[in-house]
Structures are given as C-alpha cells and as structure tokens.
Scaffold this active site. Structure first.
Site, mmCIF file in Angstrom:
data_model
loop_
_atom_site.group_PDB
_atom_site.id
_atom_site.type_symbol
_atom_site.label_atom_id
_atom_site.label_comp_id
_atom_site.label_asym_id
_atom_site.label_seq_id
_atom_site.Cartn_x
_atom_site.Cartn_y
_atom_site.Cartn_z
ATOM 1 N N TYR A 153 -11.551 38.426 17.110
ATOM 2 C CA TYR A 153 -12.265 37.676 18.158
ATOM 3 C C TYR A 153 -13.330 38.584 18.784
ATOM 4 C CZ TYR A 153 -13.360 35.046 22.358
ATOM 5 O OH TYR A 153 -14.036 34.374 23.348
ATOM 6 N N LYS A 157 -17.540 38.303 18.938
ATOM 7 C CA LYS A 157 -18.343 38.300 20.172
ATOM 8 C C LYS A 157 -19.270 39.523 20.253
ATOM 9 C CE LYS A 157 -16.964 34.307 21.672
ATOM 10 N NZ LYS A 157 -17.895 33.167 21.778
HETATM 11 P P1 NAP Z 1 -12.066 25.410 24.937
HETATM 12 O O1 NAP Z 1 -11.721 24.687 26.194
HETATM 13 O O2 NAP Z 1 -10.996 25.611 23.910
HETATM 14 O O3 NAP Z 1 -13.322 24.709 24.281
HETATM 15 C C1 NAP Z 1 -13.807 25.091 23.011
HETATM 16 C C2 NAP Z 1 -14.734 24.009 22.496
HETATM 17 O O4 NAP Z 1 -15.204 24.401 21.208
HETATM 18 C C3 NAP Z 1 -14.030 22.681 22.344
HETATM 19 O O5 NAP Z 1 -14.856 21.665 22.867
HETATM 20 C C4 NAP Z 1 -13.859 22.517 20.826
HETATM 21 O O6 NAP Z 1 -13.975 21.132 20.512
HETATM 22 C C5 NAP Z 1 -15.071 23.293 20.325
HETATM 23 N N1 NAP Z 1 -14.940 23.758 18.950
HETATM 24 C C6 NAP Z 1 -14.009 24.590 18.427
HETATM 25 N N2 NAP Z 1 -14.204 24.729 17.110
HETATM 26 C C7 NAP Z 1 -15.291 23.948 16.789
HETATM 27 C C8 NAP Z 1 -15.982 23.665 15.599
HETATM 28 N N3 NAP Z 1 -15.595 24.201 14.430
HETATM 29 N N4 NAP Z 1 -17.056 22.847 15.635
HETATM 30 C C9 NAP Z 1 -17.450 22.298 16.795
HETATM 31 N N5 NAP Z 1 -16.838 22.510 17.977
HETATM 32 C C10 NAP Z 1 -15.762 23.338 17.955
HETATM 33 O O7 NAP Z 1 -12.591 26.882 25.265
HETATM 34 P P2 NAP Z 1 -13.755 27.373 26.252
HETATM 35 O O8 NAP Z 1 -13.160 28.401 27.132
HETATM 36 O O9 NAP Z 1 -14.481 26.254 26.865
HETATM 37 O O10 NAP Z 1 -14.668 28.150 25.200
HETATM 38 C C11 NAP Z 1 -16.057 27.892 25.030
HETATM 39 C C12 NAP Z 1 -16.759 29.166 24.598
HETATM 40 O O11 NAP Z 1 -16.631 30.151 25.622
HETATM 41 C C13 NAP Z 1 -16.190 29.808 23.322
HETATM 42 O O12 NAP Z 1 -17.264 30.278 22.540
HETATM 43 C C14 NAP Z 1 -15.365 30.974 23.850
HETATM 44 O O13 NAP Z 1 -15.251 32.011 22.917
HETATM 45 C C15 NAP Z 1 -16.199 31.380 25.054
HETATM 46 N N6 NAP Z 1 -15.471 32.157 26.066
HETATM 47 C C16 NAP Z 1 -14.342 31.648 26.659
HETATM 48 C C17 NAP Z 1 -13.664 32.439 27.582
HETATM 49 C C18 NAP Z 1 -12.401 31.959 28.258
HETATM 50 O O14 NAP Z 1 -11.676 32.791 28.837
HETATM 51 N N7 NAP Z 1 -12.093 30.673 28.261
HETATM 52 C C19 NAP Z 1 -14.139 33.707 27.898
HETATM 53 C C20 NAP Z 1 -15.284 34.170 27.278
HETATM 54 C C21 NAP Z 1 -15.947 33.385 26.374
HETATM 55 P P3 NAP Z 1 -13.239 20.390 19.314
HETATM 56 O O15 NAP Z 1 -11.855 20.950 19.209
HETATM 57 O O16 NAP Z 1 -13.297 18.941 19.755
HETATM 58 O O17 NAP Z 1 -14.088 20.650 18.128
#
Ligand code: NAP
Length: 254
Positions: A153, A157
C-alpha cells in the site's frame, strides 16, 4: 459554463463526500465506481443539489471500463475540467515474508497505480484540448513513510507521489494543475475493506482518537480546485490532530 469534475470511487467515503461538496460548490459531476447502487444514491443527492450528473460503473483496473466511462462522460458534457483520482484501497497488513498469496498486492497495484495512471492518460488530453484542467490525486501519509504490514500500500502511495510530480513536470506550460492530497487517518470504509469486512477490527483502528472524516478531505479538495487558475496547491499533507505520524497516535483511555 459550469465546470465538470470527474471522480473515481465516488460510491462512498472521500469520493462521495467530494462529489456532494462539489455539487454544493456549483460543479457538474461524472461519477464512477463499481457499486452502481451506492453510486446511484450519491448521484441522486448531487442532482437534488442542482448538479448535472453522468454516472456509470467504473473499474479503474479495467481498460475497457475506464475508456468507456471517459468517452461517455466526454460525450455527455463535452469537456472534463477536474479529475479526482480517488479510487483506491489497502488490503491486509501481512508482512512481506509472511505473505503466501500475491493477489492482494496485485489488486492494490492495479487499482492505486495502474488505475490512476490509466484515468490520467485518458482525461489529460481532453484537458489539453480544452485549455483548462486540474488533476487531484489521492495520496496518503503512507506515501511519505512506510510501516510494517503496509509495504505494498505504501509503495502504491509513494508511486502516486512520483506520478504527481512527474505529471506536474510534464504539464509545465499547459494550464493544468496537479495536486496531491495526502491524508493520515480518515474514518471511512477504508479499514473495513483493508480487514476484509471485519468491522470490529476496523473500529479498533480509530479507538480513543478523533480521526479525520471524509468531509474534512472533501473540504480540502474543494478548496484546492476553487483557487485562481494560477495557484497550484502542490502537495497537501493532512493528519488528525491526534496523529503525529504513521503509527504515532494519541489515544484517550475509556
Ligand atoms: P473507501 O470508503 O473504501 O472508498 C474507496 C472508494 O474507491 C470506493 O468508492 C470504492 O468504490 C472505490 N474503488 C475501489 N476500487 C475501485 C476500482 N477498482 N474501480 C473504481 N472504484 C474503486 O475509502 P476512502 O478512505 O474514501 O479512500 C479513498 C482514497 O483515499 C483511496 O485512494 C485511499 O487510498 C485514500 N486514502 C484514504 C485514507 C483513509 O484513512 N481512509 C488515508 C489516506 C488516503 P466501489 O467499491 O464501489 O468500486
């Protein structure tokens, strides 16, 4: 003319919050994710806020799906002004030497790196043609510091950061901005996905501390994309006040 923001992974979490806040800010939206039911709910709320919304199933790992999504969005709106490369995930916390199956690694690389590259290469030419654009990539503090159990992961990033920097260099001279938004702990479905649906394990991640919310990150993305065109917020690192670094979290006793 209203600006159009394309958001990948808009069915939940940061993508959904960003879609709704951009709708409030007067943007039209192209929303994609794999879960069409959840996506349709987001689209409905955004339409109620006055946005014109194109939505469709999108799997950023799949070239055909991504190409069709971008082509149809272009046909619907005629232009794409903002691309939020948000779709992404972490799977598991297994140490490298203890990993017996490479599927999780491959899925993270295909989604977080290949998916982001693919969407960018499909959309940036439209921005060049259009004479305006802003690419917002979701990075992470995991792209600044690695931790045990997070090798792949973190690699994806770190990769996002390299891609954002390279893209900024490649687009010098074009009216296109590139912003990397790099959050620490945000409570979304992120940890539920990481722990394969184990909600109890996911909740423990945020126990005794106040995490960021999806809305906190959406707020920052809206701020970045509504600056004057000559202002490019390059990299935004944002952590909860209760988090000083990866694995360095202040937790209150119950
Ligand atoms: P989340 O609630 O799990 O949302 C992830 C989203 O990505 C979901 O809408 C999912 O939708 C979509 N997704 C996953 N695989 C996909 C694919 N193959 N094609 C299209 N859509 C896909 O997580 P989040 O926290 O909002 O994460 C969003 C971004 O922020 C990610 O890039 C994550 O790495 C980053 N981030 C998160 C955190 C944290 O702590 N939450 C911290 C730093 C960065 P479907 O399942 O409907 O496809």
């Amino acid at each position: 003319m209203k600006k159009v923001a394309m958001i990948t992974g808009a069915s939940g979490g940061i993508g959904k919050a960003t879609a709704l806040q951009l709708a409030d800010a007067g943007f039209d939206l192209a929303l994609g994710a794999r879960n069409l039911e959840k996506l349709a709910e987001v689209a409905k709320i955004a339409r109620d806020k006055g946005a014109d919304v194109y939505m469709n199933a999108l799997d950023v790992r799949n070239l055909e799906s991504a190409t069709q999504f971008v082509d149809e969005a272009k046909e619907h709106f005629g232009h794409i002004d903002i691309l939020v490369n948000n779709a992404g995930l972490a799977l598991g916390t297994t140490k490298i030497a203890e990993q017996t199956d490479e599927t999780e690694w491959q899925t993270m690389i295909d989604t977080n790196v290949m998916g982001l590259l693919r969407m960018t290469r499909l959309v940036v030419p439209l921005m060049i043609e259009n004479g305006y654009g802003h690419v917002v990539n979701l990075g992470s503090t995991a792209g600044h510091d690695a931790y045990a159990g997070g090798s792949v992961y973190c690699a994806t990033k770190f990769g996002e950061r390299a891609i954002s920097t390279a893209l900024r260099h490649e687009l010098l001279g074009y009216p296109i901005r590139v912003t990397s938004v790099d959050p620490g702990m945000v409570e979304t479905d992120f940890s539920v996905v990481r722990y394969q649906g184990d909600k109890q394990k996911a909740e423990q991640v945020y126990e005794g501390m106040i995490p960021l919310t999806a809305e906190d990150i959406a707020d920052i993305i809206v701020f970045a994309v509504t600056r004057k065109p000559h202002v490019d917020l390059d990299t935004i690192i944002v952590r909860p006040t209760d988090q000083a670094g990866n694995g360095l979290v202040h937790r209150r006793q119950k």
